[in-house]
Design an enzyme around this catalytic site. Structure first.
Site, short mmCIF file in Angstrom:
data_model
loop_
_atom_site.label_atom_id
_atom_site.label_comp_id
_atom_site.label_asym_id
_atom_site.label_seq_id
_atom_site.Cartn_x
_atom_site.Cartn_y
_atom_site.Cartn_z
N LYS A 57 48.41 60.01 45.43
CA LYS A 57 48.86 59.47 46.72
C LYS A 57 50.22 60.04 47.09
O LYS A 57 50.48 60.33 48.27
CB LYS A 57 48.93 57.95 46.66
CG LYS A 57 49.41 57.29 47.97
CD LYS A 57 48.50 57.62 49.16
CE LYS A 57 49.04 57.05 50.48
NZ LYS A 57 48.99 55.58 50.56
N LYS A 85 59.69 55.35 52.10
CA LYS A 85 59.56 54.85 50.72
C LYS A 85 58.68 55.78 49.88
O LYS A 85 59.02 56.13 48.75
CB LYS A 85 58.99 53.44 50.77
CG LYS A 85 58.72 52.79 49.41
CD LYS A 85 57.27 52.92 48.97
CE LYS A 85 56.32 52.19 49.91
NZ LYS A 85 54.92 52.24 49.40
#
Length: 293
Positions: free
Chosen positions: A171, A239
């Site tokens: 990811k 983030k």
């Protein structure tokens, strides 16, 4: 069919939980903001008043919350999943968090007789609503097989990529590629507009060649329209790029483009655009060019 506790019913989690309920599973949802359980309840699911209540009778626990500390709190808190779930419960963490945190949580789960998969998703709000997410799964092959009836309901591309933490690593790579594509698309549109080109026509022809991408298909019109309602917020992509740059440094590999895009995303967040869709990075590129919409 399973009883599924779904923790985190935001932009992504809510439609995923609804799909699972509609597929015949019994879904019990919990969200810190109770009103966000509405769509699930309307679909026939149940709202819980606490994590402990949600997981008490669950065969599967799904988690979709924003960041590593949130996942740690949901799983290991005094009234969290580890404390309330029964032996053998399968936990599927759809959140995007640090790979090392996932690996540590998976070990804690094993010690408690629980099973944890990291299963971050790509596809944004549209993918969640259309049950067309790409899901990259880390954990044991046995647990992955057990999770397929859940994963296949919400995902179109579901792949086991390795042991615990591998899903989060893949990811991070996904978020690097998406952010890079968004930044380059924004630069291209600012460049085209500076020359007075018919940008809609330009985007159409670019999409038919090697420059074509899912990012162009899904984000170009948002940039042309200056319409950045969040499907995936800049603050979350900021983030995720932090996860990428930190993990790359730990592995001893360079990510120079990733580092640059991470700084652009940080600038967008600092400039007040944190709540915009990540295609709103276009506004940062515009400002750097001395141009405003």
């Amino acid at each position: 069919m399973s009883t599924i506790a779904f923790i985190g019913l935001g932009i992504m989690g809510s439609p995923m939980a609804v799909h699972l309920q509609q597929a015949g599973h019994a879904v019990v949802g919990f969200n810190r903001t109770p009103e966000k359980t509405g769509p699930l309840v309307e679909a026939g699911g149940t709202a819980a008043s606490s994590i402990a209540e949600a997981v008490a009778d669950a065969d599967v626990v799904a988690v979709m919350v924003p960041d590593s500390p949130d996942v740690v709190d949901v799983l290991t808190g005094a009234d969290g999943v580890f404390a309330g779930a029964g032996p053998g419960t399968l936990i599927i963490d759809f959140s995007t968090i640090r790979p090392d945190v996932t690996a540590e949580l998976a070990e804690q789960a094993r010690e408690k007789g629980l099973r944890l998969l990291d299963a971050p998703v790509s596809g944004g709000e549209a993918g969640a609503k259309n049950a067309a997410l790409s899901i990259m799964v880390g954990g044991s092959a046995e647990d992955f097989a057990a999770a397929r009836p859940v994963l296949d309901v919400v995902g179109r591309t579901v792949v086991h990529v390795g042991p615990s933490g591998s899903g989060q690593t893949v990811k991070a790579a996904n978020q690097l590629m998406v952010a890079g594509n968004i930044a380059l698309l924004a630069e291209a549109i600012v460049f085209l507009e500076a020359y007075g080109v018919d940008t809609s026509a330009a985007v159409e022809v670019l999409g038919g060649g090697l420059a074509g991408s899912a990012v162009l298909n899904q984000k170009a019109q948002k940039m042309l329209d200056r319409s950045f309602e969040p499907g995936f917020r800049i603050e979350l992509h900021h983030k995720d790029l932090g996860i990428l740059t930190s993990a790359a440094r730990e592995a001893g590999v360079v990510a120079p483009v990733g580092a640059l895009v991470a700084q652009l995303m940080a600038s967008a967040k600092a400039s007040g655009d944190a709540g915009l869709d990540h295609s709103g990075l276009f506004s940062t590129i515009e400002r750097l060019s001395g141009r405003t919409s």
